[in-house]
Design an enzyme around this catalytic site. Structure first.
Site, short mmCIF file in Angstrom:
data_model
loop_
_atom_site.label_atom_id
_atom_site.label_comp_id
_atom_site.label_asym_id
_atom_site.label_seq_id
_atom_site.Cartn_x
_atom_site.Cartn_y
_atom_site.Cartn_z
N GLU A 224 -11.13 31.68 22.72
CA GLU A 224 -10.37 32.66 23.48
C GLU A 224 -11.30 33.54 24.31
OE1 GLU A 224 -7.88 34.80 20.66
OE2 GLU A 224 -7.81 33.03 19.37
N GLU A 335 -1.06 39.34 24.39
CA GLU A 335 -0.83 39.49 22.96
C GLU A 335 -1.03 40.95 22.58
OE1 GLU A 335 -2.93 38.28 18.66
OE2 GLU A 335 -3.48 37.20 20.50
#
Length: 420
Positions: A224, A335
């Protein structure tokens, strides 16, 4: 008379033993209390020892230190001494040279390129640079560790306790676009940078690319990279460039940035964890960064570029199980972590803090979404699926046009009348 004397003597003897026992108990009680006090005073000392030990692991000897205007210290550490090379599988190694970029790397959607854009971090304002042969590392401080809810899990995302990525019970909420119909060897996209409001210091808001393989149970592998706002991790509300990885669904492996051994940095120009500047302005100038993750066909490592043009480093393939081969899914989007501090939904924002329907200049976006295929070619991310865990809190809308290619707007304010 003799009987009475014996009775009195016996009574006195019983009283004596009773008093002796009470005295012993009192002494024992004081002794126990003293030990408890000693234990209580030992606990802070033990914590301090653990903090010092962790700082010595994270902060390596530097040849130069740069004090950033925002309070960070950037240490210029010899590249072969960075934390990654403490990993048993990497010990004794040195950073590799970057591989060739994927085919069609320079292909852009007409009108979508920002060739003049330069990624700037707060510490660049000093006009100081780290020497060649070093890497720029943000220094971890004692204050950083004291803010952490757990020293053992410092630098990790709160663990997911479900086999579903979109589980409400995990506290993690998403608004993402994803592809999962092929084998993937990388991804690329541009995302605009914001500083969303965080409702509780233990929460965060981020925007990133995920490269994933495995199941969302115990063996998920992820890579990520993106920007995030995390007061607990960094001590402020600035948007910061970050990386993350895990091989067991965020349980025991992996971490943010250099907070554990793994990611190998190769640049002296960008510090992972340092603030990005400028940020986008609502109804004003938009500032975006381009992220690319790709798998080197020769050695199998996963490389990261922060565009335009700065190769940041790589995740060695040996860290992973599933991602040692290829990815099964790529996600782009936002997120947040919802700790529900008041029992209701958090007011932590995602993206700009505004819903995607507000469009350009107001909502957060990802544009020019691409993936790297089996032939090491960058191609458009077609068949993109959009998913918002809680559309009343954070939503996502997207499409395709000749200017931005595959794109979407995403985000939202968190708690509101549609998100109690």
């Amino acid at each position: 008379m003799a009987c009475r004397f014996h009775f009195v003597a016996l009574l006195l003897l019983l009283v004596f033993f009773s008093l002796s026992s009470a005295s012993a108990s009192a002494t024992s009680g004081h002794s126990s209390g003293g030990n408890a006090t000693a234990t209580a005073t030992l606990r802070p000392e033990l914590k301090q020892r653990r903090i010092r030990a962790l700082l010595s692991k994270l902060n390596k000897p530097s040849v130069k230190s740069i004090e950033s205007p925002d309070g960070d210290f950037i240490d210029c550490v010899p590249s072969h001494l960075q934390p990654a090379f403490d990993h048993p599988k990497l010990r004794g190694q040195k950073p590799l040279d970057p591989p060739e970029r994927p085919k069609n790397y320079n292909s852009t959607i007409p009108g979508g390129s920002r060739a003049d854009a330069v990624v700037v971090q707060a510490w660049h304002a000093t006009r100081e640079v780290c020497p060649e042969g070093t890497v720029a590392l943000r220094r971890t401080t004692e204050r950083d560790l004291l803010r952490a809810s757990s020293l053992r899990r410092y630098g990790r995302k709160p663990a997911r306790r479900s086999t579903r990525r979109d589980s409400t019970s995990s506290g993690h909420e998403h608004a993402v676009g994803y592809v999962n119909s092929e084998k993937y060897y990388g991804a690329k996209a541009s995302v605009n940078v914001w500083s969303p409001r965080i409702g509780d210091p233990s929460e965060f808001s981020l925007s990133q690319i995920w490269v994933l393989s495995g199941s969302f149970g115990n063996d998920l592998n992820t890579i990520e990279a993106g920007w995030q706002v995390s007061p607990e991790l960094y001590g402020d509300s600035s948007a910061r460039f970050f990386t993350y990885w895990t091989t067991d669904a965020y349980q025991e492996t992996g971490c943010y940035n250099h907070n554990c051994r793994g990611f190998v940095q190769t640049t002296n120009k960008i510090a992972i964890g340092a603030a990005i500047t400028p940020e986008s302005v609502y109804n004003g100038r938009q500032f975006d960064i381009t992220l690319m993750i790709w798998k080197d066909p020769k050695h199998g490592h996963w490389w990261l570029e922060l565009g335009p043009g700065v190769v940041v480093g790589y995740w060695p393939s040996g860290l992973f199980t599933h991602l040692a081969h290829h990815a099964r899914m790529v996600q782009f989007g936002g997120e947040i972590f919802n700790a529900r501090p008041t029992g209701s939904h958090t007011a932590t924002q995602m993206g700009s803090g505004h819903f995607p329907g507000e469009g350009f200049d107001r909502a957060a976006y990802f544009r020019n979404l691409q993936v790297v295929d089996w032939d090491n070619s960058i191609i458009r991310a077609s068949n993109l699926k959009l998913l918002a865990d809680h559309p009343g809190c954070y939503d996502i809308h997207g499409g395709f046009n000749s200017h931005w290619g595959t794109y979407f707007y995403y985000g939202g304010p968190g708690r509101n009348v549609k998100c109690p």
